[in-house]
Design a protein around this motif. Structure first.
Motif, PDB file in Angstrom:
ATOM      1  N   ARG A 177       0.643  -1.343   0.234  1.00 24.82           N
ATOM      2  CA  ARG A 177       0.372  -0.375   0.046  1.00 24.82           C
ATOM      3  C   ARG A 177       1.060   1.192   0.204  1.00 24.82           C
ATOM      4  O   ARG A 177       2.092   1.552   0.906  1.00 24.82           O
ATOM      5  N   VAL A 178       0.493   2.142  -0.845  1.00 20.81           N
ATOM      6  CA  VAL A 178       1.394   3.879  -0.824  1.00 20.81           C
ATOM      7  C   VAL A 178       0.389   4.451  -0.510  1.00 20.81           C
ATOM      8  O   VAL A 178      -0.462   4.499  -0.347  1.00 20.81           O
ATOM      9  N   VAL A 179       1.894   5.261   0.927  1.00 23.63           N
ATOM     10  CA  VAL A 179       1.357   6.232   1.709  1.00 23.63           C
ATOM     11  C   VAL A 179       1.492   7.514   1.324  1.00 23.63           C
ATOM     12  O   VAL A 179       2.728   7.835   1.258  1.00 23.63           O
ATOM     13  N   GLY A 180       0.477   7.724   0.451  1.00 20.78           N
ATOM     14  CA  GLY A 180       0.085   9.267   0.254  1.00 20.78           C
ATOM     15  C   GLY A 180       1.290  10.659   0.883  1.00 20.78           C
ATOM     16  O   GLY A 180       1.261  10.978   2.333  1.00 20.78           O
ATOM     17  N   ILE A 181       2.550  11.068   0.518  1.00 24.36           N
ATOM     18  CA  ILE A 181       2.675  12.194   1.721  1.00 24.36           C
ATOM     19  C   ILE A 181       2.792  13.517   1.123  1.00 24.36           C
ATOM     20  O   ILE A 181       3.256  14.241  -0.563  1.00 24.36           O
ATOM     21  N   GLU A 182       2.678  14.677   1.608  1.00 19.91           N
ATOM     22  CA  GLU A 182       2.247  16.096   1.317  1.00 19.91           C
ATOM     23  C   GLU A 182       4.371  16.377   2.344  1.00 19.91           C
ATOM     24  O   GLU A 182       4.323  17.625   1.436  1.00 19.91           O
ATOM     25  N   THR A 183       5.061  15.758   3.071  1.00 18.60           N
ATOM     26  CA  THR A 183       5.845  16.140   3.240  1.00 18.60           C
ATOM     27  C   THR A 183       6.887  15.260   3.649  1.00 18.60           C
ATOM     28  O   THR A 183       6.241  13.825   3.625  1.00 18.60           O
ATOM     29  N   CYS A 184       8.402  15.237   3.576  1.00 20.48           N
ATOM     30  CA  CYS A 184       9.352  14.714   4.379  1.00 20.48           C
ATOM     31  C   CYS A 184      10.589  14.868   4.915  1.00 20.48           C
ATOM     32  O   CYS A 184      11.177  15.493   3.977  1.00 20.48           O
ATOM     33  N   PRO A 185      10.935  14.719   5.850  1.00 16.65           N
ATOM     34  CA  PRO A 185      11.964  15.557   6.949  1.00 16.65           C
ATOM     35  C   PRO A 185      12.798  14.745   6.516  1.00 16.65           C
ATOM     36  O   PRO A 185      14.443  15.645   7.129  1.00 16.65           O
ATOM     37  N   ILE A 186      12.844  13.571   5.871  1.00 13.61           N
ATOM     38  CA  ILE A 186      14.947  13.307   5.173  1.00 13.61           C
ATOM     39  C   ILE A 186      15.417  13.333   3.813  1.00 13.61           C
ATOM     40  O   ILE A 186      16.177  13.513   3.753  1.00 13.61           O
ATOM     41  N   ALA A 187      14.461  13.745   2.984  1.00 12.37           N
ATOM     42  CA  ALA A 187      14.713  14.410   1.719  1.00 12.37           C
ATOM     43  C   ALA A 187      15.073  15.317   1.842  1.00 12.37           C
ATOM     44  O   ALA A 187      14.233  17.074   2.330  1.00 12.37           O
ATOM     45  N   HIS A 188      15.849  16.487   0.369  1.00 11.96           N
ATOM     46  CA  HIS A 188      16.155  17.368   0.598  1.00 11.96           C
ATOM     47  C   HIS A 188      15.076  18.215  -0.296  1.00 11.96           C
ATOM     48  O   HIS A 188      14.208  17.933  -0.052  1.00 11.96           O
ATOM     49  N   PRO A 189      14.923  19.323   0.808  1.00 13.64           N
ATOM     50  CA  PRO A 189      13.984  20.748   0.632  1.00 13.64           C
ATOM     51  C   PRO A 189      13.898  20.745  -1.470  1.00 13.64           C
ATOM     52  O   PRO A 189      12.725  20.929  -1.645  1.00 13.64           O
ATOM     53  N   ALA A 190      14.353  20.609  -2.449  1.00 16.45           N
ATOM     54  CA  ALA A 190      14.218  20.074  -3.744  1.00 16.45           C
ATOM     55  C   ALA A 190      13.821  19.450  -4.554  1.00 16.45           C
ATOM     56  O   ALA A 190      12.649  19.406  -5.259  1.00 16.45           O
ATOM     57  N   ILE A 191      13.734  18.760  -3.230  1.00 16.31           N
ATOM     58  CA  ILE A 191      12.769  17.193  -3.730  1.00 16.31           C
ATOM     59  C   ILE A 191      11.052  17.307  -3.334  1.00 16.31           C
ATOM     60  O   ILE A 191      10.355  17.091  -3.851  1.00 16.31           O
ATOM     61  N   GLU A 192      11.443  17.870  -2.320  1.00 16.22           N
ATOM     62  CA  GLU A 192      10.351  18.177  -1.637  1.00 16.22           C
ATOM     63  C   GLU A 192       9.179  19.113  -1.896  1.00 16.22           C
ATOM     64  O   GLU A 192       7.969  19.225  -2.221  1.00 16.22           O
ATOM     65  N   LYS A 193       9.986  20.203  -2.450  1.00 19.24           N
ATOM     66  CA  LYS A 193       9.504  21.423  -2.930  1.00 19.24           C
ATOM     67  C   LYS A 193       8.722  20.775  -4.753  1.00 19.24           C
ATOM     68  O   LYS A 193       7.838  21.189  -5.444  1.00 19.24           O
ATOM     69  N   ALA A 194       9.404  19.877  -5.065  1.00 22.49           N
ATOM     70  CA  ALA A 194       8.985  19.080  -6.699  1.00 22.49           C
ATOM     71  C   ALA A 194       8.367  18.166  -6.215  1.00 22.49           C
ATOM     72  O   ALA A 194       7.033  17.100  -7.510  1.00 22.49           O
ATOM     73  N   LEU A 195       7.489  17.765  -5.163  1.00 21.43           N
ATOM     74  CA  LEU A 195       6.227  17.438  -5.011  1.00 21.43           C
ATOM     75  C   LEU A 195       4.623  17.507  -5.904  1.00 21.43           C
ATOM     76  O   LEU A 195       4.350  16.362  -6.163  1.00 21.43           O
ATOM     77  N   PRO A 196       5.094  18.454  -6.100  1.00 25.26           N
ATOM     78  CA  PRO A 196       3.212  18.501  -6.378  1.00 25.26           C
ATOM     79  C   PRO A 196       3.459  18.804  -7.727  1.00 25.26           C
ATOM     80  O   PRO A 196       2.378  17.703  -8.530  1.00 25.26           O
ATOM     81  N   PHE A 197       4.974  18.559  -8.513  1.00 20.87           N
ATOM     82  CA  PHE A 197       5.174  18.483  -9.909  1.00 20.87           C
ATOM     83  C   PHE A 197       5.137  16.805  -9.971  1.00 20.87           C
ATOM     84  O   PHE A 197       4.785  16.345 -11.096  1.00 20.87           O
ATOM     85  N   LEU A 198       5.268  16.393  -9.201  1.00 22.75           N
ATOM     86  CA  LEU A 198       5.955  14.968  -9.146  1.00 22.75           C
ATOM     87  C   LEU A 198       4.379  14.356  -9.143  1.00 22.75           C
ATOM     88  O   LEU A 198       3.887  13.104  -9.348  1.00 22.75           O
TER      89      LEU A 198
END
Length: 408
Positions: A137-158
């Motif tokens: 089961r995939v858990v949808g995420i809105e934030t990820c405190p381990i990931a580089h900020p550039a990855i977190e910022k790109a979540l809407p595009f991804l």
């Protein structure tokens, strides 16, 4: 049933003794008292926390406990560091190896430069995130405190890209890497793209400023070379190439390896990948890089040719699991480094044990296979100089280690 957590298991679960045997309860800590109905089961999270440990902390992520990416956000820094260092110590002890293991080299939150996300259909919507623990089961995420900020910022595009490209029959994998040129996004586990989908996907990537978008080995669009800096040497990564997850941890590993091998005249770098260690070593010594992935070898060869002032670097494509370099062919090396996948380097270690190579640096993401390989080397006459545990998989049960050995 009321039980007390006695210790942490290898995957970060709290272990308690029930009437039917050990119980493995995730997100608990030693000393905590819980009430559970999971009697006799090997794993479960059906419990109520009755008495919390003073080492319990509030998790950094709102998805913790549902998302399966992190195991130990609820633990204090001290408990967490001791747990990870203990994984290496216990693995060595099981092989009868007594060694001084250094303190854990830590990494910071929001420092992971490469993550693999999964997109899946959930009714009429697409969920993008990580798998829940022990499930698909995939858990949808809105934030990820381990990931580089550039990855977190790109979540809407991804998420938008995933909604466009996902195959209804299977999830979509997205390997997202932060490079010096911006984000590199490598897609996998989806059908070849029709022109109807290809054009809007490329348009999305261009609008988002992505450095490169690829599907398998096919590059859909590249606006800038997605390069990684290995201590001043630029390497353009092949699509989906392996990369150490955290730059600071990679640098710490490289410092240990270089200090141990820099006095050598010629070094073999086995499982060399794109040149994480071989290119750094080539500033000081001649290097022979061995790897099974042709694209990775080509990338480090191009980087070596473009960088001035390096020592010679030769490359060899070879499956080191099936064809480890024989001991008699190692006569030309006075130092060897190996950094294998989780399966370890058993065949390589057996050949090294029969060789006359003076110094060995072993890098591993699996303490169990590392300990097995070290036992082979120690039985072959090597002496263990040091073992350093390093963290680049923050708040998980995974730990990296570098072991340094020499003959005599």
């Amino acid at each position: 049933m009321r039980v007390t957590i006695e210790s942490l298991g290898a995957k970060g679960d709290g272990i308690a003794l029930g009437e039917g045997g050990p119980l493995y309860l995730p997100f608990t800590l030693p000393g905590e008292v819980v009430e559970t109905g999971a009697e006799g089961t090997p794993a479960g999270n059906d419990f109520t926390l009755l008495e919390a440990s003073p080492e319990r902390r509030d998790p950094a992520c709102p998805h913790f406990g549902d998302c399966g990416g992190c195991d130990l956000q609820h633990a204090s820094d001290e408990v967490y560091r001791d747990f990870k260092r203990g994984l290496v110590i216990h693995a060595l002890q099981r092989e009868g190896i007594e060694a001084e293991v250094g303190p854990l080299v830590t990494c910071r939150p929001r420092s992971r430069r490469r993550v693999t996300l999964t997109a899946a259909k959930a009714g009429n919507r697409v969920v993008l995130g990580y798998n829940a623990a022990r499930t698909n089961r995939v858990v949808g995420i809105e934030t990820c405190p381990i990931a580089h900020p550039a990855i977190e910022k790109a979540l809407p595009f991804l998420r938008r890209l995933s909604s466009l490209l996902i195959d209804r029959k299977r999830p979509l994998k997205l390997a997202v890497t932060v490079t010096t040129a911006g984000l590199d996004v490598a897609l996998s586990d989806t059908a070849p793209l029709s022109e109807k989908l290809r054009q809007p996907a490329v348009a999305m990537a261009l609008e988002a400023g992505i450095a490169r978008l690829s599907l398998g080995s096919e590059i859909l669009v590249k606006t800038r070379p997605p390069s990684i800096d290995f201590s001043g040497i630029a390497v353009e990564l092949p699509p989906g190439a392996f990369l150490q997850a955290v730059e600071s941890t990679e640098n710490a590993m490289a410092d240990l390896v270089l200090a141990h091998l820099s006095g050598a005249k010629r070094v073999a770098d086995l499982f060399s990948g794109c040149g994480t260690f071989s290119l750094r070593l080539a500033r000081h010594v001649a290097v022979h890089a061995v790897e099974s992935d042709a694209a990775a070898l080509a990338a480090q060869d191009r980087a070596h040719r473009a960088a001035p002032g390096l020592k010679p670097l030769s490359i060899e494509r070879r499956d080191l699991f099936r064809r480890p370099i024989p001991a008699k062919e190692m006569k030309g090396f006075d130092g060897v480094l190996f950094d294998p996948p989780r399966a370890g380097a058993e065949g390589v270690s057996r050949e090294l044990a029969a060789s006359a190579v003076k110094r060995v640096a072993a890098v591993s993401c699996n303490p169990v296979t590392l300990a097995r390989d070290l036992k082979i080397l120690l039985d072959g006459g090597y002496r263990l100089v040091s073992v350093a545990p390093l963290d680049q998989f923050l708040w998980s049960h995974h730990v990296e280690a570098v072991a340094l050995l020499e003959r005599g």
